[in-house]
Design a protein around this motif. Structure first.
Motif, PDB file in Angstrom:
ATOM      1  N   MET A 156      -4.413  -6.932  -4.319  1.00 22.81           N
ATOM      2  CA  MET A 156      -4.493  -5.555  -4.339  1.00 22.81           C
ATOM      3  C   MET A 156      -5.441  -5.225  -5.588  1.00 22.81           C
ATOM      4  O   MET A 156      -5.142  -5.816  -6.763  1.00 22.81           O
ATOM      5  N   ARG A 157      -5.918  -4.305  -5.699  1.00 22.75           N
ATOM      6  CA  ARG A 157      -6.801  -3.767  -6.933  1.00 22.75           C
ATOM      7  C   ARG A 157      -6.067  -2.413  -7.209  1.00 22.75           C
ATOM      8  O   ARG A 157      -5.868  -1.418  -6.404  1.00 22.75           O
ATOM      9  N   ASP A 158      -6.173  -1.881  -8.561  1.00 21.50           N
ATOM     10  CA  ASP A 158      -5.701  -0.603  -8.930  1.00 21.50           C
ATOM     11  C   ASP A 158      -6.912   0.501  -8.708  1.00 21.50           C
ATOM     12  O   ASP A 158      -8.047   0.021  -8.258  1.00 21.50           O
ATOM     13  N   ALA A 159      -6.721   1.609  -9.483  1.00 24.99           N
ATOM     14  CA  ALA A 159      -7.693   2.585  -9.158  1.00 24.99           C
ATOM     15  C   ALA A 159      -8.813   2.092 -10.185  1.00 24.99           C
ATOM     16  O   ALA A 159     -10.114   2.819  -9.982  1.00 24.99           O
ATOM     17  N   ASN A 160      -8.893   1.240 -11.195  1.00 18.91           N
ATOM     18  CA  ASN A 160     -10.010   0.865 -11.739  1.00 18.91           C
ATOM     19  C   ASN A 160     -10.545  -0.380 -11.483  1.00 18.91           C
ATOM     20  O   ASN A 160     -11.527  -0.970 -11.885  1.00 18.91           O
ATOM     21  N   GLY A 161     -10.112  -0.914 -10.224  1.00 14.13           N
ATOM     22  CA  GLY A 161     -10.697  -1.974  -9.708  1.00 14.13           C
ATOM     23  C   GLY A 161     -10.156  -3.387 -10.172  1.00 14.13           C
ATOM     24  O   GLY A 161     -10.855  -4.459  -9.784  1.00 14.13           O
ATOM     25  N   ARG A 162      -9.113  -3.232 -10.963  1.00 13.94           N
ATOM     26  CA  ARG A 162      -8.483  -4.416 -11.499  1.00 13.94           C
ATOM     27  C   ARG A 162      -7.627  -5.182 -10.657  1.00 13.94           C
ATOM     28  O   ARG A 162      -7.072  -4.466  -9.881  1.00 13.94           O
ATOM     29  N   VAL A 163      -7.494  -6.519 -10.480  1.00 13.59           N
ATOM     30  CA  VAL A 163      -6.704  -7.050  -9.485  1.00 13.59           C
ATOM     31  C   VAL A 163      -5.255  -7.029  -9.903  1.00 13.59           C
ATOM     32  O   VAL A 163      -4.982  -7.395 -11.038  1.00 13.59           O
ATOM     33  N   VAL A 164      -4.371  -6.527  -9.231  1.00 17.97           N
ATOM     34  CA  VAL A 164      -2.760  -6.492  -9.247  1.00 17.97           C
ATOM     35  C   VAL A 164      -1.982  -7.217  -8.254  1.00 17.97           C
ATOM     36  O   VAL A 164      -2.344  -7.178  -7.116  1.00 17.97           O
ATOM     37  N   ASP A 165      -1.318  -8.081  -8.843  1.00 15.20           N
ATOM     38  CA  ASP A 165      -0.266  -8.929  -8.097  1.00 15.20           C
ATOM     39  C   ASP A 165       0.431  -8.115  -7.224  1.00 15.20           C
ATOM     40  O   ASP A 165       1.180  -7.132  -7.589  1.00 15.20           O
ATOM     41  N   PRO A 166       0.488  -8.216  -5.874  1.00  9.03           N
ATOM     42  CA  PRO A 166       1.227  -7.364  -4.973  1.00  9.03           C
ATOM     43  C   PRO A 166       2.877  -7.144  -5.194  1.00  9.03           C
ATOM     44  O   PRO A 166       3.533  -6.398  -4.791  1.00  9.03           O
ATOM     45  N   ASP A 167       3.133  -8.679  -5.799  1.00 12.97           N
ATOM     46  CA  ASP A 167       4.426  -8.471  -6.264  1.00 12.97           C
ATOM     47  C   ASP A 167       4.760  -8.506  -7.462  1.00 12.97           C
ATOM     48  O   ASP A 167       5.926  -8.742  -8.081  1.00 12.97           O
ATOM     49  N   SER A 168       4.071  -7.688  -8.277  1.00 10.56           N
ATOM     50  CA  SER A 168       4.226  -7.585  -9.789  1.00 10.56           C
ATOM     51  C   SER A 168       4.940  -6.171 -10.269  1.00 10.56           C
ATOM     52  O   SER A 168       5.072  -5.240  -9.031  1.00 10.56           O
ATOM     53  N   PRO A 169       5.675  -5.939 -11.247  1.00 12.01           N
ATOM     54  CA  PRO A 169       6.287  -4.598 -11.269  1.00 12.01           C
ATOM     55  C   PRO A 169       5.205  -3.602 -11.351  1.00 12.01           C
ATOM     56  O   PRO A 169       5.517  -2.241 -11.048  1.00 12.01           O
ATOM     57  N   LEU A 170       3.879  -3.700 -11.692  1.00  9.92           N
ATOM     58  CA  LEU A 170       2.844  -2.609 -11.574  1.00  9.92           C
ATOM     59  C   LEU A 170       2.671  -2.396 -10.106  1.00  9.92           C
ATOM     60  O   LEU A 170       1.940  -1.218  -9.724  1.00  9.92           O
ATOM     61  N   ALA A 171       2.893  -3.202  -9.059  1.00  9.31           N
ATOM     62  CA  ALA A 171       2.652  -2.894  -7.783  1.00  9.31           C
ATOM     63  C   ALA A 171       3.728  -2.420  -7.196  1.00  9.31           C
ATOM     64  O   ALA A 171       3.765  -1.724  -6.190  1.00  9.31           O
ATOM     65  N   LEU A 172       5.080  -2.902  -7.404  1.00 12.44           N
ATOM     66  CA  LEU A 172       6.004  -2.479  -6.641  1.00 12.44           C
ATOM     67  C   LEU A 172       6.732  -1.305  -7.360  1.00 12.44           C
ATOM     68  O   LEU A 172       6.751  -1.067  -8.518  1.00 12.44           O
ATOM     69  N   ARG A 173       7.407  -0.458  -6.458  1.00  8.86           N
ATOM     70  CA  ARG A 173       7.850   0.867  -6.852  1.00  8.86           C
ATOM     71  C   ARG A 173       9.178   0.787  -7.744  1.00  8.86           C
ATOM     72  O   ARG A 173       9.468   1.339  -8.545  1.00  8.86           O
ATOM     73  N   GLY A 174      10.070  -0.264  -7.073  1.00  8.66           N
ATOM     74  CA  GLY A 174      11.296  -0.430  -7.519  1.00  8.66           C
ATOM     75  C   GLY A 174      12.198  -1.433  -6.810  1.00  8.66           C
ATOM     76  O   GLY A 174      11.603  -2.051  -5.859  1.00  8.66           O
ATOM     77  N   HIS A 175      13.346  -1.205  -7.136  1.00  7.88           N
ATOM     78  CA  HIS A 175      14.333  -2.393  -6.414  1.00  7.88           C
ATOM     79  C   HIS A 175      14.630  -1.603  -5.094  1.00  7.88           C
ATOM     80  O   HIS A 175      14.623  -0.404  -5.029  1.00  7.88           O
ATOM     81  N   ARG A 176      15.338  -2.469  -4.346  1.00  3.96           N
ATOM     82  CA  ARG A 176      15.952  -1.757  -2.982  1.00  3.96           C
ATOM     83  C   ARG A 176      17.106  -0.818  -3.265  1.00  3.96           C
ATOM     84  O   ARG A 176      17.225  -0.147  -2.246  1.00  3.96           O
ATOM     85  N   THR A 177      17.467  -1.367  -4.073  1.00  9.09           N
ATOM     86  CA  THR A 177      19.109  -0.298  -4.268  1.00  9.09           C
ATOM     87  C   THR A 177      19.340   0.156  -5.702  1.00  9.09           C
ATOM     88  O   THR A 177      18.443  -0.349  -6.533  1.00  9.09           O
ATOM     89  N   ASN A 178      19.870   1.291  -5.780  1.00  8.45           N
ATOM     90  CA  ASN A 178      20.044   1.563  -7.099  1.00  8.45           C
ATOM     91  C   ASN A 178      21.636   2.242  -7.137  1.00  8.45           C
ATOM     92  O   ASN A 178      22.242   2.222  -5.954  1.00  8.45           O
ATOM     93  N   LEU A 179      21.923   3.047  -8.256  1.00  8.68           N
ATOM     94  CA  LEU A 179      23.193   3.460  -8.172  1.00  8.68           C
ATOM     95  C   LEU A 179      23.374   5.099  -8.035  1.00  8.68           C
ATOM     96  O   LEU A 179      24.209   5.875  -8.276  1.00  8.68           O
ATOM     97  N   LEU A 180      22.271   5.556  -7.348  1.00 10.31           N
ATOM     98  CA  LEU A 180      21.929   7.156  -7.063  1.00 10.31           C
ATOM     99  C   LEU A 180      22.316   7.389  -5.659  1.00 10.31           C
ATOM    100  O   LEU A 180      22.284   6.681  -4.790  1.00 10.31           O
ATOM    101  N   ASN A 181      22.134   9.045  -5.616  1.00 11.74           N
ATOM    102  CA  ASN A 181      22.431   9.528  -4.158  1.00 11.74           C
ATOM    103  C   ASN A 181      21.071   9.590  -3.560  1.00 11.74           C
ATOM    104  O   ASN A 181      20.889  10.095  -2.375  1.00 11.74           O
ATOM    105  N   ILE A 182      20.013   8.862  -4.136  1.00 13.25           N
ATOM    106  CA  ILE A 182      18.518   9.001  -3.514  1.00 13.25           C
ATOM    107  C   ILE A 182      17.932   7.495  -3.577  1.00 13.25           C
ATOM    108  O   ILE A 182      17.885   6.923  -4.769  1.00 13.25           O
ATOM    109  N   PRO A 183      17.351   7.114  -2.613  1.00 14.36           N
ATOM    110  CA  PRO A 183      16.628   5.817  -2.803  1.00 14.36           C
ATOM    111  C   PRO A 183      15.540   5.536  -3.768  1.00 14.36           C
ATOM    112  O   PRO A 183      14.862   6.743  -3.939  1.00 14.36           O
ATOM    113  N   ALA A 184      15.308   4.441  -4.276  1.00 15.04           N
ATOM    114  CA  ALA A 184      14.557   4.445  -5.595  1.00 15.04           C
ATOM    115  C   ALA A 184      13.043   4.618  -5.018  1.00 15.04           C
ATOM    116  O   ALA A 184      12.233   5.216  -5.862  1.00 15.04           O
TER     117      ALA A 184
END
Length: 286
Positions: free
Chosen positions: A1-29
């Protein structure tokens, strides 16, 4: 995948992933980090922190002013975690001084340089509690299998700062910050009914902030680092970069603000610590 500037971003990288599947809040990550949450924020609670420290918050409710409340909070932290307000550590039963990780020491270290070990521990706490991944620590965190991510992981778990239940200390700091805002003291940074606060950040480039979209020259959707610093004053933010980011930050994403602990020297730059995610920001030159 590419970002808004056309740079290639690993789809499994922190820059591509929003977050973990779980957290300790009352709202999902996945909800917390999106623009939609920022538009219509809901109050956040970290696990059972309020319930486990119910006596503290009952006492805070009886406080006549902000200074009394802050002193009460810090006495509770000293009694519960054995940390001294002078950042020095604690005394053992033999009277000898011992170093224990302290939320105050982390705040002091963050404000000196957020890319050092104290900053890594704070970003690790946000990762653990809010479920949001950091996107930058010393350099962009583009891949999990990288030297940059390994260095971040080592620093966030270093026993120098990651001991003495430091995550529990930060849980209480967050809940106290939110309690203070909702309490509505006369010198509070915003009315107690407010849902957002307008904050500013100065940058020289967008290396630390992943660009999700760029609708026009004056607007950007940025994936902010999972913990970021802002200022309440535009002219102060301008001292840190040629571009000014202007964001309406949801109140539940405030972790710390300059007047939260009135007796401590955290006020010089009007700094606010903000949980990240995708933000629509205004972009302007000085």
């Amino acid at each position: 995948m590419r970002d808004a500037n056309g740079r290639v971003v690993d789809p499994d990288s922190p820059l591509a992933l929003r977050g973990h599947r779980t957290n300790l809040l009352n709202i999902p990550a996945t909800v917390l980090c999106g623009e939609a949450y920022n538009d219509e924020p809901r109050r956040l609670r970290i696990g059972d922190t309020r319930r486990e420290h119910a006596a503290l918050f009952e006492a805070l409710d009886e406080s006549p002013d902000a200074l009394t409340a802050a002193d009460l909070f810090q006495r509770h932290m000293a009694a519960t975690f054995g940390v001294n307000p002078d950042f020095s550590g604690s005394e053992g039963p033999d009277g000898k001084r011992r170093f224990r990780a302290s939320y105050l020491r982390l705040l002091k270290g963050w404000m000196f340089d957020s890319n050092q070990a104290e900053g890594a521990v704070l970003k690790g706490w946000v990762e653990s509690r809010f479920g949001l991944l950091p996107t930058h620590h010393k350099e962009p965190l583009r891949r999990f299998a990288s030297d940059a991510w390994t260095a971040y992981g080592e620093e966030k778990l270093s026993t120098r700062f990651h001991n003495n239940n430091i995550h529990l200390q930060l849980d209480l700091l967050y809940e106290y910050c939110q309690w203070t805002i909702r309490r509505g003291w006369p010198d509070a940074p915003m009315p107690n009914w407010a849902s957002h606060i307008r904050l500013y950040r100065g940058v020289n480039n967008f290396e630390e902030h992943h660009i999700v979209a760029r609708p026009d020259k004056r607007t950007a959707v940025l994936r902010l680092n999972n913990l970021s610093s802002f200022s309440i004053q535009r002219d102060i933010a301008g001292q840190f970069g040629d571009y000014i980011l202007d964001a309406w930050v949801p109140v539940p994403k405030l972790v710390f603000f300059r007047d939260l602990l009135p007796r401590y020297p955290f006020r010089g730059e009007g700094e606010y610590l903000v949980v990240g995610g995708d933000y629509r920001v205004g972009v302007s030159l000085l």
